[in-house]
Enzyme design. Sequence first.
Site, PDB file in Angstrom:
ATOM      1  N   GLU C  80      -7.396  -8.259  33.119  1.00 25.72           N
ATOM      2  CA  GLU C  80      -7.218  -9.324  31.836  1.00 25.72           C
ATOM      3  C   GLU C  80      -7.455  -8.266  30.864  1.00 25.72           C
ATOM      4  OE1 GLU C  80      -6.876 -12.364  31.959  1.00 25.72           O
ATOM      5  OE2 GLU C  80      -7.044 -12.814  34.079  1.00 25.72           O
ATOM      6  N   ARG C  90     -12.818 -27.372  33.136  1.00 24.60           N
ATOM      7  CA  ARG C  90     -11.789 -28.380  33.670  1.00 24.60           C
ATOM      8  C   ARG C  90     -12.693 -29.289  34.578  1.00 24.60           C
ATOM      9  NH1 ARG C  90      -6.558 -29.721  33.606  1.00 24.60           N
ATOM     10  NH2 ARG C  90      -6.233 -28.444  31.852  1.00 24.60           N
ATOM     11  N   CYS C 143     -15.204 -17.448  34.796  1.00 23.80           N
ATOM     12  CA  CYS C 143     -14.522 -16.015  34.810  1.00 23.80           C
ATOM     13  C   CYS C 143     -14.500 -15.650  33.414  1.00 23.80           C
ATOM     14  CB  CYS C 143     -13.200 -16.085  35.504  1.00 23.80           C
ATOM     15  SG  CYS C 143     -13.223 -16.233  37.043  1.00 23.80           S
ATOM     16  N   HIS C 167      -8.583 -10.658  38.042  1.00 28.03           N
ATOM     17  CA  HIS C 167      -8.468 -11.953  38.848  1.00 28.03           C
ATOM     18  C   HIS C 167      -7.539 -11.609  39.971  1.00 28.03           C
ATOM     19  CE1 HIS C 167      -9.533 -14.972  35.668  1.00 28.03           C
ATOM     20  NE2 HIS C 167      -9.932 -15.439  36.691  1.00 28.03           N
TER      21      HIS C 167
END
Lengths: 214, 214, 214, 214
Positions: C80, C90, C143, C167
């Site tokens: 990342e 979500r 995350c 990830h």
Amino acid sequence: MARVLLTGFHPFGGSVVNPSWQAVSLVAADPPPGLTVSTARLSCAFGTALEELRAAVDRADPEVVVCVGEAGGRPGVTVERVAINVNDARIPDEAGQQPLDGPVVEGGPVAYFATLPIKACVAAVRAAGIPASVSQTAGTFVCNHVFYGLAHLIATERPALRGGFVHVPYAPEQVVDRPEPSLPAATVAEALRAIVTTAVSTETDVRSAEGAIH
Amino acid sequence: MARVLLTGFHPFGGSVVNPSWQAVSLVAADPPPGLTVSTARLSCAFGTALEELRAAVDRADPEVVVCVGEAGGRPGVTVERVAINVNDARIPDEAGQQPLDGPVVEGGPVAYFATLPIKACVAAVRAAGIPASVSQTAGTFVCNHVFYGLAHLIATERPALRGGFVHVPYAPEQVVDRPEPSLPAATVAEALRAIVTTAVSTETDVRSAEGAIH
Amino acid sequence: MARVLLTGFHPFGGSVVNPSWQAVSLVAADPPPGLTVSTARLSCAFGTALEELRAAVDRADPEVVVCVGEAGGRPGVTVERVAINVNDARIPDEAGQQPLDGPVVEGGPVAYFATLPIKACVAAVRAAGIPASVSQTAGTFVCNHVFYGLAHLIATERPALRGGFVHVPYAPEQVVDRPEPSLPAATVAEALRAIVTTAVSTETDVRSAEGAIH
Amino acid sequence: MARVLLTGFHPFGGSVVNPSWQAVSLVAADPPPGLTVSTARLSCAFGTALEELRAAVDRADPEVVVCVGEAGGRPGVTVERVAINVNDARIPDEAGQQPLDGPVVEGGPVAYFATLPIKACVAAVRAAGIPASVSQTAGTFVCNHVFYGLAHLIATERPALRGGFVHVPYAPEQVVDRPEPSLPAATVAEALRAIVTTAVSTETDVRSAEGAIH
């Protein structure tokens, strides 16, 4: 005036619309020049759908039949190459039936090819600015069932008839909050107009590379 | 009459059209009620695009700016959440520049959030029957560059201005023979009308779950 | 012996395994030469995960921290680039919390860049024959929350520490009957070994095109 | 000891490895208990591949033949249901041939079903923790060509033989810098062991829903 029969499906799987019927209705309301377009809306149910299709063919006595179904997840209009003699339902149909691995027609051949000029149809859709391709599988659910049943009817009873199956993407309103491709009904209808016009007027399919590596 | 500036891009990467400019042009030709819509077509080039954007902002003196770019491969309209201070070009821009990892603005903050009500905009597009979502990245190419430059302009010189970035799918005619999602320009224009109307009229964004797990 | 802290997560969202913890455990059991590897398994919960991370950092006093999380659907290992100051869930986390649009750190900057040599790390994973890329978004769930919290800790309290977030794909056993990409834990562990070895030994990141068009 | 023939392919399309051959070789080097495993590496060329297959069948005199090919882009191991009587090459084969729409076997039936217990094979792979599914199309390139040729050989000359086709994902090292799913050769080999063991020992396939909606 050449006679064309277009079929779509009732909504299934929780959707309130079926993009196949949306598009077929638009074509019937505004058919291509020189064509008489009849329509039928088929149940999304094994067996029943084929009875409805046969009745519609008897009624319309068409020269070309194009059955249309939803292929949620596909980004473009796909013209199917082959129907296989299998009913293998991942989910129940709208009548609650879920056949596993039985044939569409007992004793029928393993598969039939479409009797449409599938590559010329794909080329015509693309020429209209709409994404299209040949598909090598119509699945094993009601769409393939109808496609196989149509092909069997042609092979066994109506040799002069030509027919095939076209899968269309989701309509945008079906997937407003999901990352799935879609095309508006008006766009899909334009693709269907190109397909039926081409199917009626093309004797021999074009040769072009529309296969799949796998 | 609220003043809105919409920007699109010149074609790049071998395409003859850019769906962002197609849609922006349609909105300008038929703007939503109550809005004065100016447009600018930006070069797909680092630096130049930002000079063009600044000139367009000076000329139009808008209350809202929405920059629009192509996001080939995305199936719906995406409203960007955040611009980051990086130019990292996977391919050369239309001027042949390919910056790697430099900042958009030397000494600028790492990132800016959009100053549009991004979730209300997404909701408005969906209410129009068109797929939409919040995007958590505008990439690191010219689109992000323009978005960051706009946000920096707002933060440092035009605090009353509100602005953001919207990515749109391919147009169908760009991908007639490729398995990529697309939406017609008229559909995307309708989405942009919903976005600018919402942006002008919404003070406080709605709260809704539009995040990403990763 | 350089000290490295690797963190993974507890399973969440109905899975019985979390591939991040599987891979981190394998690295700890067989660390790269010259490195002392500590591990911590973080809760998949806003707030709690950051407390656990801080405690692990205090305990291990590492030179490099690499937090690892599952990115179901991604086909390769992604390093990342940037953490953003947003919690936008979500789905609920494992504590049942579902924050919408609040910051990770009240008053913190909009974003932090990773302080790992992200492109050198990607190159090292590829050199080991494993798919890898730079990712431009870590999402807006736990995350990203952990990544931002780590970066904030580094920026405000531990300037000598370097850290980032990786990830990883699903493990094969999570998706035996779903069409989702996956990589075995042993493969992911090998990728993590390449990453921590590179992070410890690389002062200045390489320049290479790892950006995204959008 | 039951005799099994496994075939893989030479690399094609610019790859230096072919994951089908990698995996087949691993199975031959460490076969499942009770099985004698022969292998053949087929050319990725229409015609030639079938001659090589026939020679290998004559040589090994197997009870079960499983041909294996690469399906780049598929995330799991797929057991093919049906082979169709078409050669339609999107790209030239390794001999430079690019047939368009001719049959595999002049006068052969439109299609053959696999004579393996495809659903039991899929279940066995999943039980080993590896993603698997039934596929409804093997494409129209050399893989389908080999599968059809094998099925035709069985139907016309070797009725006691059982055979089918398995498509496998890219190897990780083929896609280190591309966002494509992959599985290591060792994982794919484990899947193939489950398949051949199941094929040899299963008389009647299980009934389970492995169809496709489209």
